[in-house]
Design a protein around this motif. Structure first.
Motif, PDB file in Angstrom:
ATOM      1  N   MET A   1       0.856  -1.185   0.000  1.00 58.76           N
ATOM      2  CA  MET A   1       0.000   0.000   0.000  1.00 58.76           C
ATOM      3  C   MET A   1       0.895   1.239   0.000  1.00 58.76           C
ATOM      4  O   MET A   1       1.557   1.544   0.981  1.00 58.76           O
ATOM      5  N   GLU A   2       0.897   1.949  -1.123  1.00 58.78           N
ATOM      6  CA  GLU A   2       1.796   3.088  -1.295  1.00 58.78           C
ATOM      7  C   GLU A   2       1.387   4.301  -0.472  1.00 58.78           C
ATOM      8  O   GLU A   2       2.231   5.075  -0.041  1.00 58.78           O
ATOM      9  N   PHE A   3       0.112   4.474  -0.270  1.00 60.81           N
ATOM     10  CA  PHE A   3      -0.383   5.696   0.348  1.00 60.81           C
ATOM     11  C   PHE A   3      -0.757   5.499   1.813  1.00 60.81           C
ATOM     12  O   PHE A   3      -1.619   6.196   2.333  1.00 60.81           O
ATOM     13  N   LYS A   4      -0.105   4.560   2.468  1.00 58.36           N
ATOM     14  CA  LYS A   4      -0.412   4.286   3.870  1.00 58.36           C
ATOM     15  C   LYS A   4      -0.098   5.498   4.746  1.00 58.36           C
ATOM     16  O   LYS A   4      -0.861   5.829   5.651  1.00 58.36           O
ATOM     17  N   GLY A   5       0.987   6.186   4.465  1.00 60.00           N
ATOM     18  CA  GLY A   5       1.354   7.369   5.246  1.00 60.00           C
ATOM     19  C   GLY A   5       0.331   8.487   5.112  1.00 60.00           C
ATOM     20  O   GLY A   5      -0.014   9.157   6.089  1.00 60.00           O
ATOM     21  N   ILE A   6      -0.166   8.680   3.895  1.00 60.86           N
ATOM     22  CA  ILE A   6      -1.174   9.720   3.677  1.00 60.86           C
ATOM     23  C   ILE A   6      -2.476   9.352   4.380  1.00 60.86           C
ATOM     24  O   ILE A   6      -3.137  10.207   4.975  1.00 60.86           O
ATOM     25  N   LEU A   7      -2.847   8.079   4.333  1.00 62.03           N
ATOM     26  CA  LEU A   7      -4.062   7.629   5.008  1.00 62.03           C
ATOM     27  C   LEU A   7      -3.953   7.836   6.515  1.00 62.03           C
ATOM     28  O   LEU A   7      -4.897   8.316   7.154  1.00 62.03           O
ATOM     29  N   ILE A   8      -2.805   7.511   7.078  1.00 63.58           N
ATOM     30  CA  ILE A   8      -2.599   7.713   8.521  1.00 63.58           C
ATOM     31  C   ILE A   8      -2.672   9.202   8.855  1.00 63.58           C
ATOM     32  O   ILE A   8      -3.291   9.600   9.849  1.00 63.58           O
ATOM     33  N   LEU A   9      -2.061  10.033   8.024  1.00 65.42           N
ATOM     34  CA  LEU A   9      -2.104  11.479   8.245  1.00 65.42           C
ATOM     35  C   LEU A   9      -3.540  12.005   8.189  1.00 65.42           C
ATOM     36  O   LEU A   9      -3.943  12.827   9.017  1.00 65.42           O
ATOM     37  N   LEU A  10      -4.333  11.535   7.228  1.00 67.06           N
ATOM     38  CA  LEU A  10      -5.730  11.965   7.133  1.00 67.06           C
ATOM     39  C   LEU A  10      -6.539  11.525   8.347  1.00 67.06           C
ATOM     40  O   LEU A  10      -7.370  12.283   8.856  1.00 67.06           O
ATOM     41  N   ILE A  11      -6.310  10.320   8.814  1.00 62.62           N
ATOM     42  CA  ILE A  11      -7.043   9.828   9.985  1.00 62.62           C
ATOM     43  C   ILE A  11      -6.675  10.636  11.223  1.00 62.62           C
ATOM     44  O   ILE A  11      -7.550  11.064  11.991  1.00 62.62           O
ATOM     45  N   ILE A  12      -5.392  10.884  11.416  1.00 62.09           N
ATOM     46  CA  ILE A  12      -4.952  11.649  12.589  1.00 62.09           C
ATOM     47  C   ILE A  12      -5.473  13.085  12.524  1.00 62.09           C
ATOM     48  O   ILE A  12      -5.993  13.610  13.515  1.00 62.09           O
ATOM     49  N   SER A  13      -5.363  13.727  11.365  1.00 63.21           N
ATOM     50  CA  SER A  13      -5.821  15.113  11.266  1.00 63.21           C
ATOM     51  C   SER A  13      -7.338  15.210  11.398  1.00 63.21           C
ATOM     52  O   SER A  13      -7.853  16.148  12.007  1.00 63.21           O
ATOM     53  N   GLY A  14      -8.074  14.254  10.848  1.00 66.78           N
ATOM     54  CA  GLY A  14      -9.529  14.260  11.004  1.00 66.78           C
ATOM     55  C   GLY A  14      -9.947  14.061  12.450  1.00 66.78           C
ATOM     56  O   GLY A  14     -10.836  14.752  12.955  1.00 66.78           O
ATOM     57  N   THR A  15      -9.294  13.119  13.127  1.00 63.11           N
ATOM     58  CA  THR A  15      -9.605  12.866  14.533  1.00 63.11           C
ATOM     59  C   THR A  15      -9.269  14.082  15.388  1.00 63.11           C
ATOM     60  O   THR A  15     -10.055  14.483  16.254  1.00 63.11           O
ATOM     61  N   LEU A  16      -8.119  14.672  15.146  1.00 70.19           N
ATOM     62  CA  LEU A  16      -7.720  15.849  15.908  1.00 70.19           C
ATOM     63  C   LEU A  16      -8.672  17.020  15.659  1.00 70.19           C
ATOM     64  O   LEU A  16      -9.039  17.744  16.589  1.00 70.19           O
TER      65      LEU A  16
END
Length: 117
Positions: A1-16
């Motif tokens: 999965m190439e975009f795992k870092g972007i997905l994690i960033l989106l989840i963290i920023s959305g939660t925050l």
């Protein structure tokens, strides 16, 4: 999965974002007074009802501006590659400009560009 870092960033920023929004809603000061909920107009009391609608002419002029602004955005790539295009490309753009000119003339004749009626 190439975009795992972007997905994690989106989840963290959305939660925050949701946490901060919820905290401001829960902890916020909620006792509005007349001064806080009144209409603000440059420090003065409003002279007129702030809910008055705009003139339809204003919207018509705005839409015409957008149409002719988009025309420029369509012409820019043609102008950049003008020397490399065949003669057919030139005539297609001339047809495009002719149709837009006909539309402008029609609006002018119908009075769409007049502010007062």
């Amino acid at each position: 999965m190439e975009f795992k870092g972007i997905l994690i960033l989106l989840i963290i920023s959305g939660t925050l974002s949701i946490l901060i929004l919820g905290a401001s809603y829960i902890l916020g000061y909620k006792q509005p007074d007349m001064e806080k909920v009144s209409v603000y107009e440059c420090g003065f009391d409003p002279f007129d009802n702030p809910g008055n609608p705009f003139s339809v002419r204003f919207f018509l002029i705005g839409i015409l501006f957008l149409i002719f602004d988009l025309e420029i955005s369509f012409l820019f790539p043609w102008a950049v590659t003008y020397m490399g295009l065949p003669l057919f490309g030139y005539w297609v753009v001339m047809l495009f400009l002719f149709i837009l000119t006909l539309g402008l003339i029609y609006e002018w004749i119908e009075g769409g560009l007049e502010w007062e009626n």
